[in-house]
Write a protein that holds these residues in place. Structure first.
Motif, PDB file in Angstrom:
ATOM      1  N   ASN A   1       3.874   6.284  -5.266  1.00 61.47           N
ATOM      2  CA  ASN A   1       3.760   6.457  -6.717  1.00 61.47           C
ATOM      3  C   ASN A   1       2.733   7.533  -7.075  1.00 61.47           C
ATOM      4  OD1 ASN A   1       5.299   4.568  -8.694  1.00 61.47           O
ATOM      5  ND2 ASN A   1       4.825   3.247  -6.949  1.00 61.47           N
ATOM      6  N   ARG A   2       1.577   7.483  -6.429  1.00 65.36           N
ATOM      7  CA  ARG A   2       0.521   8.452  -6.741  1.00 65.36           C
ATOM      8  C   ARG A   2       0.902   9.865  -6.308  1.00 65.36           C
ATOM      9  NH1 ARG A   2      -2.628   3.947  -5.277  1.00 65.36           N
ATOM     10  NH2 ARG A   2      -2.758   4.626  -3.113  1.00 65.36           N
ATOM     11  N   LEU A   3       1.476   9.998  -5.133  1.00 64.33           N
ATOM     12  CA  LEU A   3       1.825  11.324  -4.629  1.00 64.33           C
ATOM     13  C   LEU A   3       2.967  11.946  -5.425  1.00 64.33           C
ATOM     14  CD1 LEU A   3       1.604  10.861  -0.743  1.00 64.33           C
ATOM     15  CD2 LEU A   3      -0.014  12.015  -2.263  1.00 64.33           C
ATOM     16  N   SER A   4       3.945  11.144  -5.813  1.00 64.66           N
ATOM     17  CA  SER A   4       5.073  11.688  -6.574  1.00 64.66           C
ATOM     18  C   SER A   4       4.627  12.166  -7.948  1.00 64.66           C
ATOM     19  CB  SER A   4       6.176  10.631  -6.709  1.00 64.66           C
ATOM     20  OG  SER A   4       5.725   9.516  -7.460  1.00 64.66           O
TER      21      SER A   4
ATOM     22  N   ALA B   1       0.828  -1.208   0.000  1.00 62.07           N
ATOM     23  CA  ALA B   1       0.000   0.000   0.000  1.00 62.07           C
ATOM     24  C   ALA B   1       0.861   1.256   0.000  1.00 62.07           C
ATOM     25  CB  ALA B   1      -0.930  -0.001   1.212  1.00 62.07           C
ATOM     26  N   ALA B   2       1.967   1.233   0.754  1.00 63.84           N
ATOM     27  CA  ALA B   2       2.853   2.395   0.838  1.00 63.84           C
ATOM     28  C   ALA B   2       3.502   2.692  -0.505  1.00 63.84           C
ATOM     29  CB  ALA B   2       3.921   2.164   1.903  1.00 63.84           C
ATOM     30  N   ILE B   3       3.888   1.647  -1.240  1.00 60.32           N
ATOM     31  CA  ILE B   3       4.484   1.854  -2.568  1.00 60.32           C
ATOM     32  C   ILE B   3       3.479   2.531  -3.495  1.00 60.32           C
ATOM     33  CG2 ILE B   3       5.413   0.704  -4.619  1.00 60.32           C
ATOM     34  CD1 ILE B   3       6.496  -1.480  -2.783  1.00 60.32           C
ATOM     35  N   GLY B   4       2.231   2.084  -3.442  1.00 53.29           N
ATOM     36  CA  GLY B   4       1.191   2.699  -4.267  1.00 53.29           C
ATOM     37  C   GLY B   4       0.980   4.156  -3.905  1.00 53.29           C
TER      38      GLY B   4
END
Length: 285
Positions: A251-254, A245-248
């Motif tokens: 990715n979205r925030l960056s 979940a943290a990787i997702g």
């Protein structure tokens, strides 16, 4: 170890390992200030398993890349042993280039091995960790305000990945985020945001595997309590799911240009760490 402890440690490991807030720094602060028993203190074997959980998260999230790299690496080994093969395809060349980039980016970690004991000694310094969190916040704040880069993993240079690898090596100290340092280094070198995040997490694979292999012998020597395996398995599952979940989230925030929002959190956590350090020092006089 209780199931609740395993869940908490797995959640901290999974989230803080990939969110740019330094998992090692947070675990050290909790242990020093509140007496929370870290995974390594309760069982080095469990510590290895939690890192395995975050490793699973990266492998699952980037399954296509990981599967392709493993298959191509095996093929390269066969060719080195003299086995003939057909001419590599364009996709195979790209995978081989990605393997080379990860190898080059991992090399700076070898420089840390001679000073491993000195780095580990920093885990007991809450002042150092607080200052490192402030530095992490500054790095995230300024790197996120850089102009959008256009380099992808097809156009990034060996110099770029070597510098990203140096950032990963420096981030072994508690309080400096590994993901935050490597992603920021990629952005500063002109990489596309998505490519910087992707390479940062792929670069973590050999680092995590290497660290676990070095710790595995000590883990077995410390003993494995089989009665705690159910709690261990729960912790690993929590670490894997929260890590995925943290990787997702990253990715979205960056991609939206909001990667620097974690700077404020790091500044807050660093400031609190310094204040608590001063209070504890005053009380112990």
């Amino acid at each position: 170890m209780t199931f609740l402890s395993a869940i908490i440690l797995g959640l901290i490991q999974g989230l803080a390992e990939f969110l740019p807030i330094s998992s090692s720094g947070h675990l050290s602060l909790f242990q020093n200030f509140f007496g929370l028993q870290t995974a390594e203190q309760s069982s080095m074997f469990f510590d290895v398993l939690l890192h395995l959980g975050t490793l699973i998260a990266v492998v699952v999230y980037y399954w296509e890349e990981v599967r392709g790299m493993v298959a191509e690496f095996i093929q390269m080994c066969r060719e080195l042993m003299g086995q003939r093969s057909s001419r590599p395809t364009k996709e195979a060349f790209e995978m081989r280039r990605l393997i080379l980039l990860i190898i080059v980016g991992t090399l700076p970690l070898l420089l840390v091995l001679p000073i491993k004991s000195r780095v580990e000694a920093l885990y007991g310094s809450t002042v150092f960790i607080g200052l490192a969190l402030l530095a992490t916040g500054a790095l995230l704040f300024f790197s996120d305000r850089m102009g959008r880069g256009h380099k992808t993993l097809r156009s990034v240079t060996l110099t770029d990945v070597l510098l990203i690898g140096c950032a990963q090596a420096v981030a072994v100290v508690p309080g400096l985020s590994r993901s935050g340092s490597t992603i920021s280094a990629g952005l500063l070198r002109g990489m596309d945001r998505k490519a910087a995040v992707r390479f940062s997490f792929l670069l973590s694979l050999p680092a995590v595997v290497g660290a676990n292999l070095l710790s595995l012998k000590d883990a077995f020597q410390g003993g494995v309590d089989l009665s705690l395996m159910p709690a261990y398995i729960v912790g690993v599952c929590v670490a894997a799911m929260s890590g995925y979940a943290a990787i997702g989230v990253i990715n979205r925030l960056s991609e939206r240009g909001k990667f620097g929002m974690f700077a404020w959190y790091c500044w807050g956590a660093g400031t609190i760490a310094l204040i608590l350090s001063a209070l504890f020092a005053a009380l112990n006089r």
